[in-house]
Design a protein around this motif. Structure first.
Motif, PDB file in Angstrom:
ATOM      1  N   TYR A   1       0.802  -0.793  -0.318  1.00 14.15           N
ATOM      2  CA  TYR A   1       0.109   0.058   0.026  1.00 14.15           C
ATOM      3  C   TYR A   1       0.500   1.278   0.719  1.00 14.15           C
ATOM      4  O   TYR A   1       0.560   2.704  -0.695  1.00 14.15           O
ATOM      5  CB  TYR A   1      -1.343   0.418   1.294  1.00 14.15           C
ATOM      6  CG  TYR A   1      -2.259  -0.721   0.794  1.00 14.15           C
ATOM      7  CD1 TYR A   1      -2.906  -0.828  -0.188  1.00 14.15           C
ATOM      8  CD2 TYR A   1      -2.153  -1.559   1.660  1.00 14.15           C
ATOM      9  CE1 TYR A   1      -4.165  -1.448  -0.291  1.00 14.15           C
ATOM     10  CE2 TYR A   1      -3.223  -2.637   1.249  1.00 14.15           C
ATOM     11  CZ  TYR A   1      -4.020  -2.881   0.552  1.00 14.15           C
ATOM     12  OH  TYR A   1      -4.932  -3.566   0.373  1.00 14.15           O
ATOM     13  N   HIS A   2       1.684   1.482   0.408  1.00 14.14           N
ATOM     14  CA  HIS A   2       2.655   2.633   1.001  1.00 14.14           C
ATOM     15  C   HIS A   2       3.349   2.198  -0.513  1.00 14.14           C
ATOM     16  O   HIS A   2       3.516   3.672  -1.322  1.00 14.14           O
ATOM     17  CB  HIS A   2       3.969   1.713   1.849  1.00 14.14           C
ATOM     18  CG  HIS A   2       4.878   2.943   2.249  1.00 14.14           C
ATOM     19  ND1 HIS A   2       4.233   4.304   2.860  1.00 14.14           N
ATOM     20  CD2 HIS A   2       6.147   2.951   1.443  1.00 14.14           C
ATOM     21  CE1 HIS A   2       5.162   4.903   3.038  1.00 14.14           C
ATOM     22  NE2 HIS A   2       6.995   4.547   2.107  1.00 14.14           N
ATOM     23  N   LEU A   3       3.717   1.690  -1.035  1.00 12.86           N
ATOM     24  CA  LEU A   3       4.887   1.636  -2.552  1.00 12.86           C
ATOM     25  C   LEU A   3       3.335   2.219  -3.784  1.00 12.86           C
ATOM     26  O   LEU A   3       3.559   3.176  -4.769  1.00 12.86           O
ATOM     27  CB  LEU A   3       5.373   0.183  -3.320  1.00 12.86           C
ATOM     28  CG  LEU A   3       5.655   0.214  -4.753  1.00 12.86           C
ATOM     29  CD1 LEU A   3       6.480   0.564  -5.065  1.00 12.86           C
ATOM     30  CD2 LEU A   3       5.212  -1.562  -4.718  1.00 12.86           C
ATOM     31  N   MET A   4       1.897   1.919  -3.038  1.00 16.89           N
ATOM     32  CA  MET A   4       0.799   1.735  -4.568  1.00 16.89           C
ATOM     33  C   MET A   4       0.219   3.223  -4.094  1.00 16.89           C
ATOM     34  O   MET A   4       0.427   4.464  -5.502  1.00 16.89           O
ATOM     35  CB  MET A   4      -0.087   1.048  -3.890  1.00 16.89           C
ATOM     36  CG  MET A   4      -1.190   0.883  -5.354  1.00 16.89           C
ATOM     37  SD  MET A   4      -0.013  -0.322  -6.258  1.00 16.89           S
ATOM     38  CE  MET A   4      -1.803   0.078  -7.621  1.00 16.89           C
TER      39      MET A   4
ATOM     40  N   MET B   1      -4.971   4.402  -2.456  1.00 19.90           N
ATOM     41  CA  MET B   1      -5.035   3.060  -1.858  1.00 19.90           C
ATOM     42  C   MET B   1      -5.138   3.190  -0.618  1.00 19.90           C
ATOM     43  O   MET B   1      -4.041   3.478   0.098  1.00 19.90           O
ATOM     44  CB  MET B   1      -5.142   2.044  -2.803  1.00 19.90           C
ATOM     45  CG  MET B   1      -4.937   1.641  -4.175  1.00 19.90           C
ATOM     46  SD  MET B   1      -4.452   0.093  -4.811  1.00 19.90           S
ATOM     47  CE  MET B   1      -4.770   1.148  -6.347  1.00 19.90           C
ATOM     48  N   VAL B   2      -6.811   2.936   0.019  1.00 21.01           N
ATOM     49  CA  VAL B   2      -6.438   3.450   2.042  1.00 21.01           C
ATOM     50  C   VAL B   2      -5.726   1.830   2.809  1.00 21.01           C
ATOM     51  O   VAL B   2      -6.112   0.381   2.000  1.00 21.01           O
ATOM     52  CB  VAL B   2      -7.110   2.727   1.899  1.00 21.01           C
ATOM     53  CG1 VAL B   2      -7.058   3.557   4.354  1.00 21.01           C
ATOM     54  CG2 VAL B   2      -7.804   4.319   1.697  1.00 21.01           C
ATOM     55  N   ASP B   3      -4.374   1.565   3.350  1.00 21.83           N
ATOM     56  CA  ASP B   3      -3.773   0.823   3.629  1.00 21.83           C
ATOM     57  C   ASP B   3      -4.846   0.065   4.380  1.00 21.83           C
ATOM     58  O   ASP B   3      -5.272   0.421   5.534  1.00 21.83           O
ATOM     59  CB  ASP B   3      -2.570   0.985   4.753  1.00 21.83           C
ATOM     60  CG  ASP B   3      -2.182  -0.284   5.163  1.00 21.83           C
ATOM     61  OD1 ASP B   3      -2.244  -0.961   5.396  1.00 21.83           O
ATOM     62  OD2 ASP B   3      -1.407  -0.101   6.105  1.00 21.83           O
ATOM     63  N   GLY B   4      -5.104  -1.252   4.475  1.00 22.37           N
ATOM     64  CA  GLY B   4      -5.734  -2.178   5.652  1.00 22.37           C
ATOM     65  C   GLY B   4      -7.442  -1.694   5.013  1.00 22.37           C
ATOM     66  O   GLY B   4      -8.299  -2.718   5.212  1.00 22.37           O
ATOM     67  N   ALA B   5      -7.831  -1.410   3.534  1.00 19.15           N
ATOM     68  CA  ALA B   5      -8.738  -1.753   3.129  1.00 19.15           C
ATOM     69  C   ALA B   5      -9.738  -2.942   2.706  1.00 19.15           C
ATOM     70  O   ALA B   5      -8.704  -3.494   2.532  1.00 19.15           O
ATOM     71  CB  ALA B   5      -8.802  -0.002   1.854  1.00 19.15           C
ATOM     72  N   ARG B   6     -11.066  -2.958   3.036  1.00 20.85           N
ATOM     73  CA  ARG B   6     -11.817  -4.466   2.614  1.00 20.85           C
ATOM     74  C   ARG B   6     -11.786  -3.922   1.438  1.00 20.85           C
ATOM     75  O   ARG B   6     -13.018  -3.036   1.312  1.00 20.85           O
ATOM     76  CB  ARG B   6     -12.147  -4.929   3.802  1.00 20.85           C
ATOM     77  CG  ARG B   6     -11.300  -5.349   4.539  1.00 20.85           C
ATOM     78  CD  ARG B   6     -11.722  -6.302   5.993  1.00 20.85           C
ATOM     79  NE  ARG B   6     -12.216  -6.884   5.218  1.00 20.85           N
ATOM     80  CZ  ARG B   6     -11.919  -8.728   4.725  1.00 20.85           C
ATOM     81  NH1 ARG B   6     -10.415  -8.807   5.250  1.00 20.85           N
ATOM     82  NH2 ARG B   6     -12.081  -9.871   4.276  1.00 20.85           N
TER      83      ARG B   6
END
Ligand code: UDP
Ligand code: MG
Length: 309
Positions: free
Chosen positions: A141-144, A152-157
């Protein structure tokens, strides 16, 4: 009365489906002020998933099912569900109760009372997940977010409730290489994020191996960023400039009579490095070409074998 469609991708989920239905029924009873439609998408399961969907349907006419001719993947299942749903709102929800159905009530309230188009969820903890997987997920997510304009949110479901307008926008994105987290971000609209702690699967096991997730992340990058292509061309330019400067330096050294060492090893290293790098860049271009090839073929995202509506 508003209607909510709940899209549930199911791949070999015979163990959790009865539990899922029980929990959903409880939520539907509490939310008796809205109508419901539950669409089970049997993604080519090899177990009794379809049979259970049918028996649940016989008990409850709010249930519908769609069965694929083979396993097309969760992304295709989500697409099929959203394309076939008829509610004023649509939710995407896993069958394994990792996406708590009880949150629907809060989500619906946000959409009704505040000016949001969708309410999405993200896990703030990753307890119960293998450590290595969490680590790579975070890096991804960091890279994205560095290389893609789509947030894009980290941990997004994938679990979220959307208004019709947003559902139509998502369904209108007919790309073959689907990456929902990117698609939901790309279509925009106002999104409220709900946070919750990770819930473990109610029964059965995860369909995602580390290898599958790794390839899925490459798909995500290729689908929502062209940065790797940029890096390839930029590095090419950089190497060109570097070699040009080296040539001038060598020529000047030669003219002023400095003798260069006669070594083949440094030469071999340079040749290996440059040719390796060229192959790598060709590979990157090839990846995009492969994705383009698949898109151009315009194959259907899914094929239905059986449906109940
Ligand atoms: N799923 C699917 N097709 C697949 C893999 C998974 O429809 O090829 C569904 C699965 O049945 C579940 C959801 O996608 O409802 C999430 O899968 P899983 O729980 O295995 O993933 P995890 O929660 O471990 O990321
Ligand atoms: Mg799960």
């Amino acid at each position: 009365m508003d209607r909510i469609s709940v899209v549930v991708p199911c791949y070999n989920e015979e163990k959790v489906m009865p539990l899922f239905y029980k929990e959903m029924k409880r939520v539907m009873n509490i939310m008796n002020y809205v109508g419901f439609e539950i669409i089970f998408i049997d993604d080519g399961s090899k177990d009794n998933t379809l049979r259970i969907a049918k028996s649940l349907k016989a008990r409850d006419d709010r249930i519908k099912y769609l069965s694929f001719s083979k396993n097309f993947g969760k992304e295709a299942a989500i697409y099929a569900g959203l394309e076939n749903c008829t509610g004023d709102y649509a939710a995407v929800m896993d069958a394994d109760l990792q996406d708590p159905p009880a949150l629907l009530e809060i989500m619906y309230r946000y959409l009704k009372q505040e000016d949001y188009d969708s309410v999405a969820t993200r896990r703030v903890t990753r307890d119960g997940e293998p450590k290595l997987r969490s680590f790579f997920a975070r890096r991804f997510y960091h890279l994205m977010n560095h290389i893609s304009k789509t947030n894009m949110v980290d941990g997004a479901r994938d679990y979220r409730l959307m208004k019709r307008q947003m559902v139509d926008a998502v369904v209108n994105m007919k790309e073959y290489n689907r990456f929902s987290k990117g698609i939901f971000g790309w279509v925009g609209f106002k999104t409220k994020w709900l946070e919750y702690d990770n819930v473990e699967r109610a029964a059965g096991e995860s369909k995602w191996s580390f290898r599958k997730l790794l390839f899925y992340s490459f798909d995500g990058i290729a689908a929502f960023s062209t940065m790797p292509l940029g890096i390839a061309s930029f590095s090419g330019l950089f190497l060109c400039i570097l070699s040009f400067i080296s040539i001038i330096v060598i020529m000047i050294r030669h003219l002023i009579g400095v003798k260069s060492a006669h070594g083949w090893s440094s030469m071999a290293c340079i040749i290996l490095f440059v040719s390796g790098f060229q192959l790598f860049c060709m590979g990157v271009v090839g990846q995009y070409l492969a994705k383009t090839y698949l898109e151009v073929k315009n194959r259907p995202i899914y094929i239905i074998r059986e449906k109940s509506f």
